[in-house]
Structures are given as structure tokens and as C-alpha cells.
Design a protein around this motif. Sequence first.
Motif, short mmCIF file in Angstrom:
data_model
loop_
_atom_site.label_atom_id
_atom_site.label_comp_id
_atom_site.label_asym_id
_atom_site.label_seq_id
_atom_site.Cartn_x
_atom_site.Cartn_y
_atom_site.Cartn_z
N LEU A 114 1.06 -1.05 -0.20
CA LEU A 114 -0.01 -0.10 0.05
C LEU A 114 1.43 1.17 0.02
CD1 LEU A 114 -2.72 -0.83 2.73
CD2 LEU A 114 -2.51 -1.34 0.35
N ASP A 115 0.55 2.05 -1.15
CA ASP A 115 2.01 2.72 -1.23
C ASP A 115 1.02 4.03 -1.08
OD1 ASP A 115 4.16 4.62 -2.46
OD2 ASP A 115 4.38 3.62 -4.15
N ILE A 116 1.31 4.67 0.14
CA ILE A 116 0.87 5.89 0.49
C ILE A 116 1.39 7.00 -0.09
CG2 ILE A 116 0.04 7.41 2.45
CD1 ILE A 116 -0.90 3.84 2.87
N PRO A 117 2.63 7.74 -0.57
CA PRO A 117 2.40 8.34 -0.91
C PRO A 117 2.30 9.04 -2.07
CG PRO A 117 4.37 7.83 0.67
CD PRO A 117 3.40 6.77 0.03
N SER A 118 1.79 7.59 -3.10
CA SER A 118 2.04 7.71 -4.43
C SER A 118 0.10 7.90 -4.14
CB SER A 118 1.59 5.89 -5.01
OG SER A 118 1.43 6.24 -5.86
N VAL A 119 -1.08 7.78 -3.46
CA VAL A 119 -2.14 8.10 -3.25
C VAL A 119 -1.94 9.33 -3.16
CG1 VAL A 119 -2.83 7.14 -1.46
CG2 VAL A 119 -4.09 6.94 -3.42
N LEU A 120 -2.07 10.03 -2.20
CA LEU A 120 -1.36 11.77 -1.96
C LEU A 120 -1.03 12.31 -2.77
CD1 LEU A 120 -0.45 10.94 1.98
CD2 LEU A 120 -2.84 10.96 1.23
N GLY A 121 -0.12 11.79 -3.83
CA GLY A 121 0.73 12.68 -5.23
C GLY A 121 2.24 13.13 -4.80
N ILE A 122 2.27 12.13 -3.23
CA ILE A 122 3.86 13.63 -2.93
C ILE A 122 5.40 12.56 -2.50
CG2 ILE A 122 2.62 15.00 -0.88
CD1 ILE A 122 2.98 12.88 0.81
N ASP A 123 6.28 12.76 -2.56
CA ASP A 123 6.99 12.17 -2.81
C ASP A 123 7.99 10.83 -0.92
OD1 ASP A 123 9.53 11.73 -3.16
OD2 ASP A 123 10.70 12.29 -2.16
N ASP A 135 -6.69 6.80 3.71
CA ASP A 135 -5.41 6.46 2.70
C ASP A 135 -4.98 5.11 2.82
OD1 ASP A 135 -4.80 9.34 3.36
OD2 ASP A 135 -2.92 8.62 5.10
N LEU A 136 -5.14 3.51 3.70
CA LEU A 136 -4.62 2.76 3.01
C LEU A 136 -5.93 2.23 2.68
CD1 LEU A 136 -4.38 1.41 7.05
CD2 LEU A 136 -2.42 2.40 5.12
N GLU A 137 -7.19 2.55 3.21
CA GLU A 137 -8.39 2.41 1.65
C GLU A 137 -8.80 2.96 0.38
OE1 GLU A 137 -12.18 2.60 3.52
OE2 GLU A 137 -11.63 1.29 4.93
N ALA A 138 -7.47 3.89 -0.23
CA ALA A 138 -7.76 4.79 -1.10
C ALA A 138 -6.28 4.13 -1.84
CB ALA A 138 -7.50 6.15 -1.11
N ALA A 139 -5.53 3.75 -1.14
CA ALA A 139 -4.15 2.99 -1.89
C ALA A 139 -4.69 2.24 -2.47
CB ALA A 139 -3.44 3.24 -0.78
N ALA A 140 -5.23 1.11 -1.25
CA ALA A 140 -6.07 -0.06 -2.38
C ALA A 140 -6.16 -0.11 -3.26
CB ALA A 140 -6.75 -1.21 -1.23
N LEU A 154 2.27 -4.55 3.85
CA LEU A 154 3.48 -3.58 3.74
C LEU A 154 3.05 -2.31 3.45
CD1 LEU A 154 6.14 -5.67 1.73
CD2 LEU A 154 5.38 -6.18 4.45
N ILE A 155 3.26 -1.40 3.77
CA ILE A 155 2.91 -0.32 4.11
C ILE A 155 4.07 1.34 3.99
CG2 ILE A 155 1.35 1.99 5.15
CD1 ILE A 155 0.70 0.27 6.86
N ARG A 156 3.80 1.93 2.98
CA ARG A 156 5.15 2.27 2.27
C ARG A 156 4.54 3.61 2.26
NH1 ARG A 156 6.62 6.04 -2.19
NH2 ARG A 156 8.06 7.14 -2.60
N SER A 157 5.45 5.01 3.75
CA SER A 157 5.51 6.28 3.56
C SER A 157 6.20 6.96 3.02
CB SER A 157 5.60 6.73 5.48
OG SER A 157 7.11 5.85 5.65
N GLY A 158 7.28 6.16 2.94
CA GLY A 158 8.27 6.99 1.94
C GLY A 158 9.20 7.58 2.48
N TRP A 159 9.60 7.43 4.16
CA TRP A 159 9.89 7.77 5.29
C TRP A 159 11.29 6.74 5.11
CZ3 TRP A 159 10.10 12.11 7.61
CH2 TRP A 159 10.64 12.13 9.25
N TYR A 243 2.29 -4.25 -6.96
CA TYR A 243 1.73 -3.93 -5.79
C TYR A 243 1.06 -5.13 -5.26
CZ TYR A 243 1.32 0.80 -7.41
OH TYR A 243 1.50 2.82 -7.93
N GLU A 244 1.07 -6.23 -5.80
CA GLU A 244 1.53 -7.98 -5.57
C GLU A 244 2.62 -8.69 -5.51
OE1 GLU A 244 -2.93 -9.43 -5.56
OE2 GLU A 244 -3.28 -7.97 -7.78
#
Length: 270
Positions: A114-123, A135-140, A154-159, A243-244
Amino acid sequence: MSDQLLQAVQAGVQIVDLGRQLRVGMPQSPNHPQFWHTLPRRHGDMTRSDGGSAANDMITTGTHVGTHIDALAHVSHDGKLHGGADAGQSCIGGKYVEHGVHTIAPMVRRGVLLDIPSVLGIDRCEGGYEITVADLEAAASAEGVAVSEGDVVLIRSGWGQLFDEGQPYVGGPSGVPGVSEAGAQWLASKKVHAAGADTIAFEQLAPGGGHALLPAHRVLLVESGIYIIEALDLEELSTKKQYEFTFVLVPLNIFGATGSPVRPLAVTNS
């Protein structure tokens, strides 16, 4: 090797290494002993009569340093481990016989990123950012994946981009992004097998708050029996929009330990 497995291998697979390289001085939680590697014997320290020489190593490390998995023995709440096991009585002779890392079976499971920055449009997410259920549901939804029972999520924050910078990865004054109790409850409701992140403690750390409160650990480890994997490298998966995948992880078989260093793999068709 079975013919079916041999054919799959010959057809080609792609492997993405999700583990961090173990190095002296790498960033880690201040709550755990640091990783140390040295060479007690170097080439030339002893040379055999035929000219041969050998070198060897010694390592010391906490089991929650670098990319690692938390066993269910890692966290207790009100004196209880998962399933109501008594946290004190479970430690026999200095070993957690019940829920130690030796009880974690090797994992070959469906993995979901679940790529959170990608769905939020940030790095990457800002320090202290709460990765919400929305956020989790939007990424899925954006990725076209569904989180199912038994998955490793696996949850990516970009951190993780800050890992090589050292102290900034640990957070401190900046905090660290991650899920809160609500996000952990969402994962538990999906009955996932394990959850992981590219951060030092999996969950949201408030700016300046350190590791004082870790509610997601309570929800996942104690209440739900879900393993936690921390300090993952998820950048390549994100770049490839993978993603899978088949998630492979084998903890060190350390009897009675609360965790283990790991080198997880994401395996896909090439």
C-alpha cells in the motif's frame, strides 16, 4: 525440484530485496543494542604451512535492529501476551518459550504494497503524519488490490528514503509517519498474517514523542496475533509499481527470542 516448480523458475522470476544491509552505525531504535561486526581473525594473522589463510567474523546485535520481525513475545499489555499468556511466566530460563521468534513459521504468502505517498501525490509523508484508514483504503483502491485474510501487507510512507541519512530516519524532533491505533485495527479486521513498514517502529511517532506510546503494537501483536516487520526497503517496489507479489520471509530460528533480523523478498513473474 518438481517439474512444475522447475518450469516456473526457468520461465523467469523477478526478486526484489526488501531488507536493509546490516552496517555498523546504521540508524536504529535507541531501545535496542546496536549492531556490531568485527573480524577476530584477518588474512595473514595465521598462515598455514601451505600458504593458506582464513578470516572470520563476530557479530553482536539486538534482534530488533535493521530489517527485522517482531515475535508475539515482543510486547505485552497489562502483563499479558497474545492469547492471554502470562508475560512473566512465559519467560522460562530467560527464554520466551511461548510466542518466541522460533514459533514463527517461514512465510511464503501473498504480499500487498500500500503505497501511501503515491496515492497522496507526494514524495514521502511528513514526520509524525498519521496514515489513516482512509489513506489505506484509497491506496488499495487506486492500486486495484484487495487486502485479504492471510496476506502480508507492507505500508510505504517514503520515510525509508532517509535510512542512509542516519538520525533523521529515527525521527526524534520530527516524528515518524505511520499508522495509529485506527490503522492497526483496520489491518486486524482484515485478518492479515503480518504487517510491515519502511519506518523504524511501524507506527506513527509524534514529533518529540519518541517510542513512548506504541498502540499499533498492542493491537497487532497482543490483541490480534499479527507479526510486525520494520525498517523495510520499499522504494524499488514503489518505483516498479509492484503492488502484488509473493512475499518470502524466514526468521532466524533463535529459541525464545522476541524478534529476529530478516531479509524479506518480493517475488514476481519477470
